[in-house]
Enzyme design. Sequence first.
Site, PDB file in Angstrom:
ATOM      1  N   SER A   1       1.019  -0.751  -0.349  1.00 26.14           N
ATOM      2  CA  SER A   1       0.351  -0.102  -0.248  1.00 26.14           C
ATOM      3  C   SER A   1       0.785   1.268   0.194  1.00 26.14           C
ATOM      4  CB  SER A   1      -1.348  -0.039   1.024  1.00 26.14           C
ATOM      5  OG  SER A   1      -1.571  -1.240   1.368  1.00 26.14           O
TER       6      SER A   1
ATOM      7  N   GLU B   1      -3.147 -14.467   1.210  1.00 19.50           N
ATOM      8  CA  GLU B   1      -3.993 -13.069   2.441  1.00 19.50           C
ATOM      9  C   GLU B   1      -4.796 -13.141   2.862  1.00 19.50           C
ATOM     10  OE1 GLU B   1      -2.369  -8.462   3.504  1.00 19.50           O
ATOM     11  OE2 GLU B   1      -2.758  -9.247   1.304  1.00 19.50           O
TER      12      GLU B   1
END
Length: 409
Positions: free
Chosen positions: A131, A254
Amino acid sequence: MDMTPTDADRAFEQEVRDFLAEKFTPALREASAKQAGVFAEGSVARTWHRILHEKGWIAPTWPKEYGGTGWTAMQRYIFERECGLAGTPTLPGMGLALCGPVIMEFGTPEQKAFFLPKMLSGEHYWCQGYSEPGSGSDLASLKTRAIRDGDPGSGSGTGDYVVNGTKIWTTHAHEANWVFLLVRTAKDGPKQAGISFLLCPMDAPGLTVTPIRSMSGEHEVNQVFLDNVRVPVAHRVGEENQGWTIAKYLLTFERGGGSAAGRLNAQLAKLKTIARAQPGDGGGTLWDDAGFRERIMRLETEILAIDWTERRQIATRAAGEVGNNTLASILKLTASEATQKLAQLTSEALGPYAAADQRHALGVAANEPTIGPDYGLTATARYLNTRAATIFGGSSEVQRNIIAKGLGL
């Protein structure tokens, strides 16, 4: 696949319970109970990692050829469920659960030989550089730039990438000594087509870490700045500009590679204990309140559905498939929302004790007494921390889009 336990599975379940009874010591139990974050603090995580590594159980999902357990799908499910029910420290999965499978699938023989054993031993502690400010759910819009310094046409894999940019919400970057990065290596064409996957040591010159303190008091996440950081081309996983394919492969792990049901059930049991102890509005206990009890039962039904969905995902992998993106997104969506509902109900059950700031009594170094009953220690911090559960790892909105696409809607 039939997920009914066999006699061998039941024997393994008892082996896991015996191991936890011996190795998950009272001191570790106390330290784990004081953790309110998503992952255990570094010192607690390292201790539990070492114990599992010594037993040979640190990598339940890895094949034996790379140092994993070689367990069946049912054995992996049993192990994660029992650890969740016992409340063992939640280990950061950025290395073993995410980067490790990527290197196994896309890495060179040299990368496998160097990185995988160090992930197993705990010598390498990994964080995830995905991110960025402005590039969270829309990850393909990332701007961190990596420019090749050397002859990109030589095909030799020599030289460096010079990386500039920033990553944010980087969990345990202050503990880690390696980070895997998504970086932009090309500007032409679709934004997904110009991304590469790099491995970088955290002590590389030009890399700095700035802490971000959450509103619940934990220091779990950070912002990482990269200022002319040189990463060897030999530390690129896969081909240049293949990073988006690798990222999608990793995100399947994930979002649906583990088991949440065990820990959710452990927290549910704690909620029931609190409800049976806390006074209700009309006399008796909160558990005597039919309306509150119904909310708990509805949540228990949701957790049961998550449990069976995890078994479906396990069966998918047992059949030799990497995983189902739709199923992984269903699990991410439902588990994160159930986590928030549990935290909400627990805070409500505690009544005025939920308003107490308990940060002074949390964490490994804390030696201050709890305000109110011991079972209320982590409730407020967990409630605040879980507000992010429907954002990190792909927001609920993103998961619903993936599910809709997978169902052809």
